[in-house]
Each structure stands twice: as C-alpha cells, then as structure tokens.
Design a protein around this motif. Structure first.
Motif, mmCIF file in Angstrom:
data_model
loop_
_atom_site.group_PDB
_atom_site.id
_atom_site.type_symbol
_atom_site.label_atom_id
_atom_site.label_comp_id
_atom_site.label_asym_id
_atom_site.label_seq_id
_atom_site.Cartn_x
_atom_site.Cartn_y
_atom_site.Cartn_z
ATOM 1 N N LEU B 83 14.416 81.456 66.870
ATOM 2 C CA LEU B 83 15.669 81.153 66.189
ATOM 3 C C LEU B 83 16.848 81.089 67.154
ATOM 4 N N ARG B 84 16.847 81.947 68.125
ATOM 5 C CA ARG B 84 17.971 81.962 69.067
ATOM 6 C C ARG B 84 18.041 80.652 69.838
ATOM 7 N N ARG B 87 19.338 77.881 67.590
ATOM 8 C CA ARG B 87 20.755 77.950 67.239
ATOM 9 C C ARG B 87 21.647 77.551 68.401
ATOM 10 N N TYR B 100 40.253 85.462 63.368
ATOM 11 C CA TYR B 100 40.956 86.679 63.743
ATOM 12 C C TYR B 100 42.389 86.295 64.079
ATOM 13 N N TYR B 103 43.913 86.394 67.655
ATOM 14 C CA TYR B 103 43.270 85.645 68.729
ATOM 15 C C TYR B 103 43.993 84.310 68.888
ATOM 16 N N TYR B 111 35.241 83.100 72.174
ATOM 17 C CA TYR B 111 34.407 84.149 71.587
ATOM 18 C C TYR B 111 33.171 83.544 70.941
ATOM 19 N N LEU B 112 33.372 82.462 70.199
ATOM 20 C CA LEU B 112 32.224 81.818 69.572
ATOM 21 C C LEU B 112 31.316 81.162 70.595
ATOM 22 N N LEU B 115 29.206 83.857 71.729
ATOM 23 C CA LEU B 115 28.181 84.171 70.734
ATOM 24 C C LEU B 115 27.086 83.113 70.712
ATOM 25 N N GLU B 117 25.859 81.957 73.204
ATOM 26 C CA GLU B 117 25.072 82.216 74.406
ATOM 27 C C GLU B 117 25.120 81.047 75.386
ATOM 28 N N THR C 90 35.392 94.282 71.944
ATOM 29 C CA THR C 90 35.673 94.666 70.569
ATOM 30 C C THR C 90 35.188 93.581 69.630
ATOM 31 N N GLY C 91 34.866 92.492 70.206
ATOM 32 C CA GLY C 91 34.333 91.293 69.578
ATOM 33 C C GLY C 91 34.442 91.239 68.083
ATOM 34 N N GLY C 92 35.516 90.721 67.606
ATOM 35 C CA GLY C 92 35.537 90.420 66.196
ATOM 36 C C GLY C 92 35.973 91.592 65.350
ATOM 37 N N VAL C 153 30.053 83.493 62.630
ATOM 38 C CA VAL C 153 29.262 84.395 63.454
ATOM 39 C C VAL C 153 27.803 84.409 63.034
ATOM 40 N N ALA C 154 27.588 84.342 61.709
ATOM 41 C CA ALA C 154 26.225 84.473 61.194
ATOM 42 C C ALA C 154 25.315 83.344 61.641
ATOM 43 N N THR C 156 25.354 81.938 64.693
ATOM 44 C CA THR C 156 25.215 81.823 66.140
ATOM 45 C C THR C 156 23.919 82.462 66.640
ATOM 46 N N PRO C 157 23.488 82.062 67.835
ATOM 47 C CA PRO C 157 22.280 82.639 68.416
ATOM 48 C C PRO C 157 22.398 84.157 68.595
ATOM 49 N N ALA C 158 23.608 84.634 68.898
ATOM 50 C CA ALA C 158 23.760 86.055 69.179
ATOM 51 C C ALA C 158 23.743 86.893 67.914
ATOM 52 N N LEU C 163 24.016 92.273 68.193
ATOM 53 C CA LEU C 163 25.431 92.155 67.883
ATOM 54 C C LEU C 163 25.856 93.250 66.918
ATOM 55 N N ARG C 166 25.997 96.513 68.730
ATOM 56 C CA ARG C 166 27.138 96.565 69.641
ATOM 57 C C ARG C 166 28.404 96.910 68.878
ATOM 58 N N ARG C 167 28.624 96.214 67.760
ATOM 59 C CA ARG C 167 29.846 96.465 66.998
ATOM 60 C C ARG C 167 29.835 97.863 66.395
ATOM 61 N N PRO C 270 18.875 88.253 62.139
ATOM 62 C CA PRO C 270 19.616 87.004 62.326
ATOM 63 C C PRO C 270 19.809 86.195 61.059
#
Lengths: 184, 264, 275
Positions: B83-84, B87, B100, B103, B111-112, B115, B117, C90-92, C153-154, C156-158, C163, C166-167, C270
């Motif tokens: 999946l990673r 995506r 945010y 930002y 930031y995105l 995310l 990667e 602090t990401g998000g 965010v949901a 994304t690969p990360a 994630l 981390r948060r 994920p």
C-alpha cells in the motif's frame, strides 16, 4: 556585515546569501552559471525561445527556493542543484507544449554499472569504455544521458525524449547489459 | 492504450482497472459491481448527487477498502499489494479537507510531501514547482488562514501534484475557483494529462467538456456510460430544456435511459 | 583523492563543446565535459569566454533573460525565512490541542491544591485526569473531528501505525512531564500511580482503534475510565481502587495485550478511516 564582495565567494556561499535576499549575490550567481546552463539546455532543446523561458523560470525558482539549498545536506554543488531545477522545468515545458527533445544526441555507450560511469564521467576514460561508448546507438545514448547524466527519472526521460516509458526501460536495460559485457 | 511489447515490462497496460468493484459508504452500498479501465489521460467522473462518485474516488485513493471486486492500480492489486508504494504514486484531492491555520501554504504542502515519502532533498524544489503550477507562487509564504477559499483549494491541488503522481484523483477541484482560475486549472489538467491518469469528479459541465477526453457517468453506484465526450453528446435528444447544452442533454438522456432500463 | 579532480577540460575540447551548432561531440567526450562542468566553476568561466566566439547568439539569450529576470525579481518579495524540522516533528498536531491537555492538567492541579488547603484530600483530580489525557492526543492524531487535515493525511503513504505512534508519543512527551511536575506541586503521595494506567489506557485505545476506528476507540476508553474509575471515586470520595498498587499487574497485563494486538494488526492502520 559584509567583508567580502560577492565575486570572492564560492557558488554555494552565494546561494546562501541569495536565501537571505541578497540581490548582488543573485546577480553574481547568474553571471557565473547562466552561460553554462543555457548551453546545457540548448543541447537538449533546439528551441531557443523555450530555453529562454526555462532559464527564466529556473532562476526565479532559485530566488524563491534558495533557502532550501542552504538547508539541504551539505555536499552537492550549487550548479548541480541548479541543474535539477532547470531539468525539471524543461520537462514541464515539454509537457506543456507536447514537444520533445529536438537535438541529435551523440551515441552514448550502454551500461549502467555506476562505478564504470563515474569513471567515464570524470574525464579519465578507460580506453575500452570509450570505445564501447562510441559504439552505442544514438537512441540508447540519449536514454543513458537523460537518466545518468541529467538525473531524470524514467517518466521524465520519456517526456524529454518523446518515447514511451516502456521503451525507456528497455533501452536502459540493453545499455546496462552492453556495458557489463564491455567491462567484463 | 499502450501495449508494451517488451516481455520484461509489467503486465498491466492500464493505470486503473476495476472489476466488479463494490464499495460501501457506511451501511449503504455506494458503488455496485463497477467495471472500469482507465489509462493515461483526463477522465471526467459525472453523476447526480449520491451517485457514488466520492466513494469511488476514495476507493481509488485506497482510503476506503472495497468489500467486493478487484482494483488494480498501475498493475498492482490494491488489496494485496504494497500500500505504501502504491500511495506514493497517487495524488488525491478530497471534496472537503481542512488545514492547519498557522502553517504557510509552503509548509502545508511540504508537510504533505513529507507524508508522501518523497525523497527529502527533492521536497523544497517540488513544493515550489507545485505552488507555481497552481499560480500560488507569490502566496507561498502566507499562512493558510489568510488565504481565500479558492486559494485553499489550489493549495489542495498543489499537494495532490507535488509528488508527480501517475494517478491523480480530484474530487470537485474547481469548487470556489473563479472563471479565470478555472481556465488555468484546465490548462494544468491538459499538461498533466499527457502522462498521468487523471480522474476529475465534478458537477461543472464546462470543466468536463473542456478538459476531459472522456467521461464516466455513474448513477446510484452503477456505471451508466463510459466513452468519449463526443459519444456522450451524440446521445443528446430533443427532449427537455432547449437552453441546455448538447453535453447536458446528452448527460440527461443517458441518465434517463439508464433509469428506465433499470426500472428505478 | 582520485586523479579525476586535477583534470580540467582541455581548451580544444571546450572550444568544440561551446559551439552548439557544430557537429555533435562523441558521447565519451560530451559526458566528460558536462559532468565536469557541473563541479568546476573555473571551467565554467572558461566556457563562458569560449561561448563568446563560438555561440554568441546563446549569450545574447542569456543577456535577454537577465534583463527580464531583473524586472521580475524586483517585483517579488524577498525569499522568506524557513523554519526547519519543527513542523515535521509536531506534524499536524495543533499546538492548541497540546495546550488544552496542559490546561486540563493545570486545572486538576489547582483543584487538588484547593482541596488540600481546605482539608479534604482524596480523590486527587490529578490522578483521575492524567491517565486519560493522552487519549485526547491519540484522538487528535487520527480523527476527522480533531485533525483538520485528516482527509489528506489518511491517503498518504506515511499514514499508518508509525505516524499514529509518532503523534501519540509527542502528546505523551508533553503530558507526562507536565503531570509529574503537577504531582510534585501538589505533593500528594503516589503521584506516579497514574503513569502505568496512562500508558496502558493509551495502548488499549490504539489497539482498539484498529478494530473500531480511533475516534470510537478513544471515546470508549475514555468512557470506560470515567464510568469505571472516576465516577466511583467521586461517589465514594476515595482514591480509586484502580490506582492502588494491587492493580498494577492488571494495568501491566492490559498494556502487554494491547501492544500485542497493535503489533498483530499493524497492517490495518493505513486504511482506518473515520466515519
């Protein structure tokens, strides 16, 4: 307080100054790198208008994004960084106009063994490698140049040269095989 | 459709392939047994409210898991594959998203991008380029809360394209954009559509007619039509509002026929 | 260093290279030159001089671009300063959410101090509140209601366990020290008794989240804590039994089981999507 004028600084120091909004540093950086960049772009695109457009966009991006070079990990030259910006703007410009490279590229050798390539690119060419390089077909050369020398991805290469991605991968593969044979 | 003759190349020729895809939204089945094959180019996703467009896009973005059928993205099974890795090649703009407020536009897209990667060294230049392409280069360092609705939407588009995805999924991307911005957006679509599979879900007829090469029409989770814009317009008949464009009449005719056939 | 570093482009080669319209150079030479030029400012300067004779039209283009750039750059604002890393860390997690946790802690401490000075001691508000605060952080890290950019965010690969952890860790890193400080301030005994329940409860919420979704899981966990511990404690006006040392093995076990569930179900994170 500036003790040194921009002419005495290295390219990388210039970029750091540009990041702080130093116009003089920016002008000096342009003076030093623009002829080289123009020539390198021109060798990939016969359209001088397009080259001019890409150059302008690239240097505007340099002005805006200089902060990111200064923040990036040390090592890597300012010119190299400049090229990564310009190469992608070139690919974008081709996308916009639905065009591709119109300059004949001299046939490069096939092969992907990294150490061999670094040797070749350092100015000290193994005689054997040089002959193999000279023997490759222009199409394989063009792919190799785009991917190795210019640092483009498969996708960007396919856009630059106007060939399907599958063809790019095939040619890169054949290049790798041929060079391995040459070095064996 | 490019058929790759190199035997060593990956087997699938399509960017998006769905077969018997069924997706739930809550308890309701929003997409029903959908079969679809989409390749490089700009595809419009149309349908009345509740047709399942948003759910389909979410399924394509791998945000929601279909409960039946198969979905292959760039030849990889979305259910079983990595999946990673999948995506990383997808860009997604949802219909509604928050941000945010403190930002800046640049920080948000960065930031995105992180995310997603992307390789770290490539991020700043890519973010710059993405914001430039959506026309927000001079507002890159303004805080998100100071941006208008249309600008926020464009930041959303920027984050969708920042990683140069192979598959770009946009749900109502032009909401809040003024006509001039919509024209710029369509140019961006044309530029991107040359080497990307773009799916644009929208209500705005002009957007689809102007920027898309073909259209997919859904109604109540079922596939009604899949073909070129010309074919859609050819379906127009004389029934209905005379002031409606050929496109709108074709759209209405196809919907009507489908509903009669299904007996809704 | 390798001998490559002392090599520079010979004049004749540079001259041929500078002539863009001339015959294409053989690949080995062209590549040598191009790769070298990327690294060597001196040869670039020499190239500029060679281009003056060999490709003056190109230099004219360079001049034109410079003029255009002058105008454009003057119109642009100076490049902005950049803040590094902090955003990613602090990401998000909005600072406001973290401050809210600290505010609750402060309020609890205050209530405890007031109660202590008034004579009555148990139950300590701090003990009741501390374990459940990180749940707010967990919820904030993965829910549509509390993470504004959740939709983005949901996808994304990360997006996944890493994630989420981390948060959560960022929240814990804020709440735990703050609570320890608050505990020192109120000077009550066994202030650290909340630590293990805190970690266990957070882990349980994360584990449950892989099944029901994070928002529901944190709500359930918080609800269970309130119903099972807070309410009886307030009703009986006594330190809750769950925070007594006898219960430590229970919290331990819960934490271990939760960790196991998280590890087993790590692939499902994920795709968690809040409803």
């Amino acid at each position: 307080m500036r003790k040194t004028g921009p002419e005495q600084l290295s390219d990388e120091q210039l970029v750091r100054r540009v990041a702080r909004g130093d116009r003089a540093a920016f002008d000096e950086l342009y003076r030093r790198t623009a002829p080289w960049l123009a020539l390198r772009l021109r060798r990939r695109c016969a359209d001088e208008d397009l080259v001019a457009e890409v150059m302008q966009e690239s240097y505007v991006a340099v002005w805006r994004a200089a902060g990111s070079f200064a923040g990036a990990s040390a090592g890597g030259s300012a010119a190299g960084w400049l090229w990564t910006i310009a190469a992608r703007r070139l690919v974008d410009a081709f996308r916009r106009r639905g065009r591709s490279a119109e300059v004949a590229v001299a046939a490069p050798p096939e092969g992907h063994a990294p150490s061999a390539e670094e040797e070749a690119l350092g100015g000290e060419l193994d005689a054997r490698l040089a002959t193999e390089l000279a023997r490759l077909s222009p199409e394989l050369c063009a792919v190799l140049q785009a991917m190795v020398l210019d640092g483009l991805s498969v996708r960007e290469t396919s856009l630059l040269l106007g060939i399907p991605e599958g063809t790019v991968k095939t040619r890169a593969r054949r290049a790798r095989i041929a060079l391995k044979e040459a070095l064996a | 459709m490019t058929v790759l003759s190199d035997p060593l190349a990956p087997t699938s020729a399509f960017a998006i392939e769905a077969d018997g895809l069924s997706v739930r939204a809550g308890r309701h089945v929003a997409v029903e047994r959908l079969g679809l094959a989409l390749d490089t180019g700009v595809h419009g996703l149309l349908g009345p409210n509740g047709a399942g467009k948003t759910t389909l896009i979410k399924a394509l973005a791998t945000v929601v898991r279909p409960h039946a059928g198969t979905l292959r993205l760039s030849g990889v099974d979305a259910d079983r594959g990595d999946l990673r890795a999948l995506r990383r090649e997808i860009g997604y703009l949802p219909q509604r998203f928050g941000f945010y407020p403190r930002y800046t536009a640049r920080e948000f897209v960065e930031y995105l991008a992180w995310l997603k990667e992307m390789p770290r060294d490539a991020v700043p230049a890519a973010v710059d380029r993405a914001l430039d392409r959506v026309g927000l280069a001079d507002r890159a360092d303004s805080r998100m809360k100071t941006l208008s609705g249309g600008m926020v939407r464009r930041v959303g588009i920027a984050q969708a394209i920042v990683n140069d995805p192979r598959i770009l999924l946009l749900d109502e991307p032009t909401a809040g954009l003024d006509p001039e911005q919509r024209v710029s957006f369509r140019e961006l679509l044309r530029e991107v559509g040359g080497d990307t599979c773009v799916v644009v879900s929208t209500h705005l007829v002009e957007d689809v007619a102007a920027a898309c090469e073909d259209a997919v029409l859904l109604d109540r989770g079922q596939l009604v039509f899949r073909g070129s814009i010309d074919e859609l317009e050819a379906a127009a008949d004389d029934v209905g509002d005379a002031t409606a464009s050929t496109f709108e009449r074709g759209y209405s005719a196809l919907l009507r026929d489908h509903r009669e056939r299904v007996g809704a | 260093m390798s001998p490559v570093d002392t090599w520079h482009v010979p004049d004749a080669l540079l001259d041929r290279f500078a002539a863009v319209d001339g015959a294409a150079l053989p690949a080995p030479e062209q590549w040598s030159v191009e790769a070298h030029l990327e690294r060597c400012p001196d040869c670039r300067a020499r190239l500029g001089r060679a281009m003056a004779t060999r490709s003056p039209e190109l230099l004219a283009v360079v001049e034109d671009v410079r003029a255009g750039l002058d105008a454009r750059i003057s119109a642009l604002p100076a490049p902005a300063r950049r803040r590094w890393g902090a955003r990613r860390l602090t990401g998000g997690l909005l600072i406001s959410r973290l401050l809210a946790c600290v505010a609750v802690l402060a309020a609890a401490t205050l209530l405890d101090l007031v109660a202590a000075s008034g004579g009555g001691a148990a139950p300590s508000w701090l003990l009741l509140a501390a374990p459940v605060l990180p749940l707010l952080g967990v919820a904030a890290s993965w829910s549509r209601a509390l993470d504004p950019a959740h939709e983005l965010v949901a996808a994304t690969p990360a997006a996944g366990l890493a994630l989420l952890l981390r948060r959560t860790l960022v929240v814990i890193a804020v709440v735990v020290p703050a609570a320890l400080v608050a505990g020192a301030v109120t000077e009550a005994d066994s202030q650290a008794a909340w630590l293990l329940p805190c970690l266990a409860l957070t882990a349980a919420a994360l584990a449950l989240g892989s099944i029901t979704g994070i928002a529901r899981a944190t709500a359930l966990a918080a609800g269970a804590w309130v119903a099972g511990v807070v309410v009886p404690a307030l009703a009986l006006q006594d330190t809750p039994a769950a925070l007594e040392p006898a219960w430590l093995p229970v919290w331990c076990a819960l934490a271990i089981v939760a960790a196991g569930v998280i590890a087993l179900r790590r692939e499902t994170y994920p795709r968690m999507m809040e409803r």
